[in-house]
Each structure stands twice: as C-alpha cells, then as structure tokens.
Design a protein around this motif. Structure first.
Motif, PDB file in Angstrom:
ATOM      1  N   VAL A 257       0.622  -1.124   0.018  1.00  0.00           N
ATOM      2  CA  VAL A 257      -0.049  -0.021   0.065  1.00  0.00           C
ATOM      3  C   VAL A 257       0.913   1.255   0.043  1.00  0.00           C
ATOM      4  CG1 VAL A 257      -2.170  -1.038   1.204  1.00  0.00           C
ATOM      5  CG2 VAL A 257      -0.068   0.058   2.467  1.00  0.00           C
ATOM      6  N   SER A 258       0.452   2.503  -0.473  1.00  0.00           N
ATOM      7  CA  SER A 258       1.056   3.765  -0.583  1.00  0.00           C
ATOM      8  C   SER A 258       0.695   4.414   0.711  1.00  0.00           C
ATOM      9  CB  SER A 258       0.541   4.723  -1.698  1.00  0.00           C
ATOM     10  OG  SER A 258       0.899   4.038  -2.851  1.00  0.00           O
ATOM     11  N   ASP A 259       1.477   5.231   1.250  1.00  0.00           N
ATOM     12  CA  ASP A 259       1.384   6.114   2.508  1.00  0.00           C
ATOM     13  C   ASP A 259       0.081   6.830   2.475  1.00  0.00           C
ATOM     14  OD1 ASP A 259       3.758   5.332   3.313  1.00  0.00           O
ATOM     15  OD2 ASP A 259       4.884   7.103   2.555  1.00  0.00           O
ATOM     16  N   THR A 260      -0.352   7.515   1.110  1.00  0.00           N
ATOM     17  CA  THR A 260      -1.694   8.074   1.325  1.00  0.00           C
ATOM     18  C   THR A 260      -2.170   7.820  -0.073  1.00  0.00           C
ATOM     19  OG1 THR A 260      -0.372   9.945   0.146  1.00  0.00           O
ATOM     20  CG2 THR A 260      -0.832  10.058   2.431  1.00  0.00           C
ATOM     21  N   ASP A 263      -4.819   3.958  -3.065  1.00  0.00           N
ATOM     22  CA  ASP A 263      -4.242   2.625  -2.675  1.00  0.00           C
ATOM     23  C   ASP A 263      -3.522   2.422  -1.343  1.00  0.00           C
ATOM     24  OD1 ASP A 263      -1.956   4.003  -3.572  1.00  0.00           O
ATOM     25  OD2 ASP A 263      -1.123   2.043  -4.709  1.00  0.00           O
ATOM     26  N   SER A 264      -4.107   3.496  -0.422  1.00  0.00           N
ATOM     27  CA  SER A 264      -3.308   3.446   0.893  1.00  0.00           C
ATOM     28  C   SER A 264      -3.698   2.622   1.803  1.00  0.00           C
ATOM     29  CB  SER A 264      -3.411   4.812   1.440  1.00  0.00           C
ATOM     30  OG  SER A 264      -4.833   5.115   1.467  1.00  0.00           O
ATOM     31  N   GLU A 265      -5.054   1.958   1.469  1.00  0.00           N
ATOM     32  CA  GLU A 265      -5.804   0.696   2.555  1.00  0.00           C
ATOM     33  C   GLU A 265      -5.377  -0.456   2.087  1.00  0.00           C
ATOM     34  OE1 GLU A 265      -9.644   2.046   2.681  1.00  0.00           O
ATOM     35  OE2 GLU A 265      -8.926   4.268   3.076  1.00  0.00           O
ATOM     36  N   ASN A 286      -8.064   0.741  -3.022  1.00  0.00           N
ATOM     37  CA  ASN A 286      -9.053   0.702  -1.830  1.00  0.00           C
ATOM     38  C   ASN A 286     -10.465   0.476  -2.143  1.00  0.00           C
ATOM     39  OD1 ASN A 286      -6.723   1.915  -0.534  1.00  0.00           O
ATOM     40  ND2 ASN A 286      -7.687   3.965  -0.375  1.00  0.00           N
TER      41      ASN A 286
END
Length: 291
Positions: A257-260, A263-265, A286
C-alpha cells in the motif's frame, strides 16, 4: 522484484447508470502498437456488477482513448446464477476462440452470496462476447460445496489448467468463509476435472481469504500473483515447479500500500503483462476496486 507505481489509470464516477463505480479485476488485451484494451468489473448504484473496458496507451497510461458505451457482459435473468452481477476473471485463447471466464453473483439469505463460474465466448460476427449458457460452467459440487470465485486459466501443452477460489466453510461472520485457491484441469476449456486440491494454503490463522490468482509459466517455473487478506487485502506471490505444489514468497512481491491516496488501505487483484521488454502489473486499491 520491485514495482515502480505509475499511478491510477481510471476510476468510474457515474459515467453510465450501469457504470457508477469500481474498475476491478482487470484483464488487458493487446490491440496494436502500445494500445491495450483493459477490461474490468464495474457496479451500478445497487452494486450489481457488469464487465466494461477502456482503451489506453500503455506508454501513456493516463491517456484514455475510449470507454465502453455498453456493457461487455451484464447480469443474467432473474433466478439465474449471475442475476446479481458478472465480474471479470480472465480471457483465454481456445482453438481460435476467445473464452471469457467470469464470476456469476447470487445474493443469499442464509449466507451473503453463492457464486459460480460462468463462460462467455467472443462472436466474431457480432463483435461481442456471448454467454455460453444460462447455467454456470462450474457450480457447487461435493468438492466445492459452498461458493466458487475468480478462475485463472492457462493453456499448458495439451491441457488447460485452472486455479480458482473456493470456500472451505461459511459461518456467522464473513471471516469464517476460509476462501482458498484450488486447482482443476480440462482438455477443452469447458469440461473440467475437479478433485478439491488446494493450491496454496493459508500461512497463519489471521488469513481467511485468497483470491484472483494470475499465473505465468516462465523458464519451466510457474509463477503466481494473487490477493490474500487478514485485516485487509495485499498482493502475494508464489512459485511452483509443477503448478500443483506452491511455495509462498509474499516477502519478495515488491508492492504494498501507499502512504496516502487511492491505494493506501489495500492492494489486490493483480494482472501481469509484458510489453516491449518491460513487465507491468495492473492492480486495484481501496474498496475492492472502488478507487
């Protein structure tokens, strides 16, 4: 391996009544030069899923050339195995025909859903995919008594090999479903032999679902990318010498996942393609592809 994220390509936002949200479970087909048609599953405002596509230039993936103006495939008649929606799984060349394998949704009462695997075949005259039957290609049986999901089919010599999802149980909570990836074989892509063989087991008690495998055979080794989840979906990776016995190597998958952002979740539903000496992964973020 290490993946360099290029960013989000496409996200439906009330484009059509049947394409309100989601672009999940992608499958890419090469058209010409750097142009690919990316098929995906979308949803209407009642969460009924259909299959659609966008055409993109892979070297410029944010350049959308075309968006489908009608569904490639949509829900079946009331009471059929796919009356609550169709979700894309894979497209395979079978004897000069294109077979589209998909997941047919049935909403349940005692359990959330009872899914089966369907087949649609491309009609060259109409230029459309047409359902092979109103009945499922693979349905519940003694070795798959609960629910089936996203198959991936690979032609391997004279046989077709399928890795697909199957519940081992149901319970009071969705986490009780124990959904794993199983294995089947076929001589024609239509009639399948199933023994209930599990391809990849859970690695610990926190996992309860594995889904949407993608398999390639490279240098006599089988390589599989897939989704797995405990608290949330991640993309996993495994290798096999025979396509039957797999070693999980999730730690080398090279994507998280990315930090924000979108696709952060979660990250899930991988699709791998090679083009002009580079390897690409299409994936979702997400909300099961909502973003």
């Amino acid at each position: 391996m290490k993946w360099h994220k290029l960013g989000r390509i496409f996200c439906p936002d009330n484009i059509y009544p049947w394409m309100v949200s989601h672009a999940a479970n992608t499958v890419a087909q090469h058209i010409e030069d750097d142009v690919f048609r990316i098929y995906f599953s979308c949803r209407d405002n009642k969460n009924v899923s259909s299959i659609a596509f966008v055409d993109v230039e892979l070297r410029h993936p944010f350049k959308i050339l075309k968006v489908a103006d009608e569904p490639v495939l949509t829900a079946g008649d009331l009471g059929t195995f796919d009356d609550s929606g169709t979700s894309l799984s894979c497209i395979v060349d079978v004897d000069n025909k294109k077979f589209l394998y998909y997941l047919g949704w049935n909403l349940g009462v005692t359990v959330p859903w009872r899914n089966s695997i369907g087949l649609a075949i491309y009609n060259k005259e109409s230029g459309k995919y047409e359902k092979h039957s109103k009945a499922p290609l693979l349905d519940r049986c003694d070795v798959d008594p609960y629910s089936l999901s996203y198959p991936f089919v690979l032609r391997d010599g004279e046989i077709y090999r399928m890795w697909y999802g199957s519940n081992l149980s149901w319970g009071k909570d969705q986490k009780d479903m124990a959904h794993l990836i199983k294995y089947a074989e076929s001589g024609d892509g239509i009639n399948w032999d199933r023994s209930g063989r599990i391809a990849i087991p859970f690695k610990n008690e926190s996992e309860y679902a594995m889904s949407r495998p993608f398999v390639i055979k490279e240098n006599d080794k089988y390589k599989m990318w897939y989704s797995y989840r405990g608290n949330s979906y991640r993309i996993g990776y495994a290798e096999s010498n025979n396509g039957l016995d797999w070693q999980r190597k999730d730690h080398v998958v090279g994507i998280d996942v990315s930090d924000t952002g979108w696709d952060s979740e979660t990250v899930e539903y991988p699709f791998i393609l090679d083009h002009k000496g580079e390897r690409y992964m299409l994936y979702n973020g997400n909300g099961y592809g909502r973003t």
